[in-house]
Design a protein around this motif. Structure first.
Motif, mmCIF file in Angstrom:
data_model
loop_
_atom_site.group_PDB
_atom_site.id
_atom_site.type_symbol
_atom_site.label_atom_id
_atom_site.label_comp_id
_atom_site.label_asym_id
_atom_site.label_seq_id
_atom_site.Cartn_x
_atom_site.Cartn_y
_atom_site.Cartn_z
ATOM 1 N N SER A 37 34.799 21.884 73.213
ATOM 2 C CA SER A 37 33.920 21.545 72.144
ATOM 3 C C SER A 37 34.331 22.153 70.806
ATOM 4 C CB SER A 37 32.552 21.914 72.765
ATOM 5 O OG SER A 37 32.197 21.224 73.778
ATOM 6 N N VAL A 38 34.675 23.537 70.869
ATOM 7 C CA VAL A 38 34.918 24.101 69.620
ATOM 8 C C VAL A 38 36.248 23.459 69.018
ATOM 9 C CG1 VAL A 38 35.780 26.444 68.883
ATOM 10 C CG2 VAL A 38 33.812 26.416 70.455
ATOM 11 N N GLU A 39 37.067 23.563 69.782
ATOM 12 C CA GLU A 39 38.352 22.660 69.242
ATOM 13 C C GLU A 39 38.117 21.215 68.828
ATOM 14 O OE1 GLU A 39 41.344 19.475 70.883
ATOM 15 O OE2 GLU A 39 41.011 21.281 72.649
ATOM 16 N N THR A 40 37.254 20.421 69.101
ATOM 17 C CA THR A 40 36.855 19.293 68.755
ATOM 18 C C THR A 40 35.992 19.346 67.478
ATOM 19 O OG1 THR A 40 36.754 18.373 70.991
ATOM 20 C CG2 THR A 40 35.637 16.900 69.081
ATOM 21 N N GLY A 41 35.219 20.486 67.494
ATOM 22 C CA GLY A 41 34.320 20.564 66.164
ATOM 23 C C GLY A 41 35.129 21.241 65.093
ATOM 24 N N ILE A 42 36.340 21.938 65.327
ATOM 25 C CA ILE A 42 37.060 22.624 64.312
ATOM 26 C C ILE A 42 37.767 21.272 63.582
ATOM 27 C CG2 ILE A 42 39.157 23.747 63.716
ATOM 28 C CD1 ILE A 42 37.837 26.158 65.729
ATOM 29 N N PHE A 43 38.389 20.611 64.337
ATOM 30 C CA PHE A 43 39.529 19.711 63.809
ATOM 31 C C PHE A 43 38.864 18.429 63.402
ATOM 32 C CE2 PHE A 43 42.550 22.237 66.075
ATOM 33 C CZ PHE A 43 43.705 22.241 65.308
ATOM 34 N N LEU A 44 37.716 17.847 64.146
ATOM 35 C CA LEU A 44 37.046 16.830 63.523
ATOM 36 C C LEU A 44 36.300 17.363 62.225
ATOM 37 C CD1 LEU A 44 36.149 14.633 66.590
ATOM 38 C CD2 LEU A 44 38.053 14.708 65.133
ATOM 39 N N GLY A 45 35.803 18.302 62.250
ATOM 40 C CA GLY A 45 34.730 18.811 61.223
ATOM 41 C C GLY A 45 35.877 19.080 59.731
ATOM 42 N N MET A 46 37.067 19.639 59.891
ATOM 43 C CA MET A 46 37.946 19.449 58.882
ATOM 44 C C MET A 46 38.223 18.149 58.317
ATOM 45 S SD MET A 46 38.702 22.886 58.049
ATOM 46 C CE MET A 46 40.238 22.525 57.364
ATOM 47 N N SER A 47 38.222 17.271 59.312
ATOM 48 C CA SER A 47 38.632 15.883 58.869
ATOM 49 C C SER A 47 37.504 15.260 58.107
ATOM 50 C CB SER A 47 38.998 14.966 60.159
ATOM 51 O OG SER A 47 39.982 15.320 60.759
ATOM 52 N N LEU A 48 36.449 15.480 58.662
ATOM 53 C CA LEU A 48 35.242 15.003 57.851
ATOM 54 C C LEU A 48 35.083 15.640 56.576
ATOM 55 C CD1 LEU A 48 32.510 13.403 58.359
ATOM 56 C CD2 LEU A 48 31.262 15.466 58.928
ATOM 57 N N GLN A 49 35.384 16.684 56.614
ATOM 58 C CA GLN A 49 35.364 17.530 55.100
ATOM 59 C C GLN A 49 36.325 16.854 54.098
ATOM 60 O OE1 GLN A 49 37.904 19.763 53.726
ATOM 61 N NE2 GLN A 49 36.646 20.338 51.841
#
Length: 587
Positions: free
Chosen positions: A106-118
């Motif tokens: 979950s943390v991995e997904t949040g980090i990378f998809l969060g960066m993509s969203l940013q």
């Protein structure tokens, strides 16, 4: 409709596996509240890789934020949110708390998809600013076009780099990596597509510039190349990692570190993959695997030890052969020191403790003799004082590499006319003469070991191997007073009876010696409580640096020396080698 439903089911399964990643091999799953269960190797690897990726992204984002502050005098508030999130994630991943696969993924997904969203939000803001411009001249039109292309290119480069970081750092299968890379690639486009003003900027650019199609197709091609490289890199790294894991595994056992080495093979600290139990794995060397005599000896050691169930004998858990032909067997892992280590570090032992130890060795030898087995290599380094079951000074008899059934003397594959098998300082006269001893030979070696732990030296303390062999075969044992031993006459009589040259003059078997020891005046003076007090005053180790030399496994090898040579790296002493070569030409 069935194909469509099957496709949806496969997509749902892929996304579920992405979040709740599990290794291909079956594992026991423990509740998160069980804090005593440590992370598996896969969990630990995933945590380290996510932590490393988060650190790299934190440094990169910090560098670009500082650049923005220098060039523009301000930073976007979202940058601060991203930096804080990465900092918190990194700190959380450094915490010692055991974390489940679900939360790690979950943390991995949040980090990378969060960066993509940013990145998508950043491009959205840039395109919005361009739509607010009203070009008045050709230069303004050119400036707007260049700004548009630069914004899109920056987005492509950032997304490309994000996918590369994911492929390099995160352990995954190609299928799961493809899902994540796809989501990273489409997230910025999804953000832009959700806003009418951003889409209007894209349409205006396509209508105003004949090269717009080339720009967009080139960007899409760059994204496709980046996605392919990330997926391919993940596949390659996953393949090499699996090969490395296979190289570090023997059956159900994962090798942790090499802790010993000898003439026949190496010893590793290992862990059972499902039971999470530490053990010692002894692996025969590749060149020895092709030697039928060594293989026979290796199998004989395993089979002999496996038949013994006494608590004073090291326990064998498993035995096997890998697909590559490597032979190994698995023994219990013990905390403590062998007698040689104890004497070298703390000096000779008091009489009552020596009796306490000898009684336990006799109990182990009693069972071996009942099974018709002769150890043939009793010496201080093969007698281990362990901390087992909240008891201290629990004797474990090690290394049955020279064990031989009494009825095996006629087996030519187990004998070698060019070798004397035994340790020169402790071998019995029968071994010194090239004969096969019975259990009384083990009692002679035990008597020589008793001299060592009482005086800090064996009965014959010579530096020349032939002289040692001759001394054991011909010279009478020295009196305790001659070697500086202070002990009762009763104990001296027991030890000297063990050291008689003629087996008929020794105790007839370990059981008779055990009874003689139990009849000594100090037979009950040393207790478990005294042993515990002694060890508590002299802890095994004080830190991680000492752990390698004190948490010794029980896989003493046939060419290991009396001390912890395989652990500390001290040079081998030829006087304590187990197999002595005899030159075919005496000259």
């Amino acid at each position: 409709m069935k194909p469509a439903l099957g496709l949806l089911a496969r997509i749902y399964q892929s996304l579920s596996e992405l979040i709740t990643f599990r290794a291909n091999q079956a594992r026991l799953r423990f509740a998160e509240t069980d804090s005593s269960v440590s992370e598996t190797a896969d969990q630990a690897l995933l945590r380290r890789r996510i932590r490393a990726a988060a650190t790299v992204l934190l440094l990169a984002k910090g560098a670009f934020t500082i650049r923005s502050l220098i060039l523009h005098g301000s930073a976007v508030p979202l940058d601060g949110v991203i930096l804080t999130a990465l900092l918190v994630a990194s700190a959380w991943l450094y915490s010692p708390r055991t974390t489940s696969y679900f939360w790690l993924r979950s943390v991995e997904t949040g980090i990378f998809l969060g960066m993509s969203l940013q990145l998508g939000v950043q491009l959205y803001n840039q395109l919005n600013q361009l739509t607010m411009l009203t070009p008045q001249s050709a230069e303004d039109i050119t400036f707007t076009a260049v700004s548009f292309v630069a914004a899109v290119k920056d987005q492509i480069i950032a997304t490309f780099g994000l996918m590369m970081i994911y492929g390099m750092f995160i352990p995954n299968t190609p299928g799961r990596a493809a899902v994540m890379v796809f989501l990273m690639a489409v997230t910025p486009g999804f953000v832009i597509g959700m806003n009418e003003s951003s889409m209007r900027a894209v349409r205006d650019f396509r209508q105003s510039h004949v090269t717009a199609s080339g720009v967009f197709s080139g960007n899409l091609l760059a994204l496709a190349v980046g996605a392919g490289c990330a997926i391919y890199g993940t596949a390659i790294m996953n393949r090499w990692r699996n090969r490395a894991l296979k190289a570090e595994q023997l059956g159900q056992y994962r090798l942790r570190e090499k802790i010993g080495s000898g003439g026949m093979g190496d010893v590793y600290l290992a862990e059972h993959r499902l039971l999470k139990r530490l053990c010692a794995v002894k692996v025969i060397r590749a060149d020895m695997s092709e030697n039928p005599v060594m293989l026979s000896r290796f199998e004989r050691e395993v089979q002999a030890t496996a038949t013994l169930t006494h608590w004073n004998t090291v326990q064998v858990f498993d035995y096997g052969q890998t697909a590559e032909g490597t032979f190994f067997y698995v023994m219990e892992h013990l905390h403590g020191c062998n007698l040689s280590q104890v004497v070298r570090k703390h000096g000779p032992m008091p009489e009552e403790r020596v009796i306490f130890i000898l009684r336990q060795v006799c109990s182990a030898l009693r069972e071996a003799a009942a099974h018709g087995l002769v150890h043939r290599d009793i010496k201080p380094s093969n007698i281990f004082l362990a901390h087992v079951g909240e008891r201290f000074d629990v004797v474990k008899l090690l290394d049955f590499g020279l064990v031989r059934p009494l009825n095996s003397d006629n087996r030519p594959e187990l004998a070698n006319s060019d070798q004397l098998q035994g340790s020169p300082r402790y071998m019995c006269p029968e071994q010194a003469k090239g004969q096969s001893p019975d259990s009384r030979g083990d009692l002679y070696s035990l008597g020589a070991t008793a001299c060592y732990i009482l005086a800090g030296r064996p009965p014959f303390d010579l530096q020349n191997v032939p002289q040692l062999v001759i001394a054991h075969a011909t010279q009478p044992p020295p009196a305790f007073a001659d070697i500086g031993v202070e002990a009762s006459p009763e104990l001296e009589a027991v030890v000297l009876k063990c050291l008689q040259k003629d087996p008929k003059d020794r105790f007839s078997d370990p059981d008779e010696m055990l009874k003689a020891l139990e009849d000594l005046p100090n037979a009950r003076s040393w207790t478990w409580a005294k042993a515990e007090e002694w060890w508590q005053q002299r802890p095994l180790h004080t830190g991680a640096a000492d752990q390698a030399s004190t948490l010794i496994t029980v896989a003493s090898d046939e060419s290991m020396t009396e001390d912890d040579t395989a652990i500390s790296g001290t040079p081998h002493d030829a006087l304590e080698e187990t197999v002595i070569e005899i030159p075919s030409d005496p000259e």
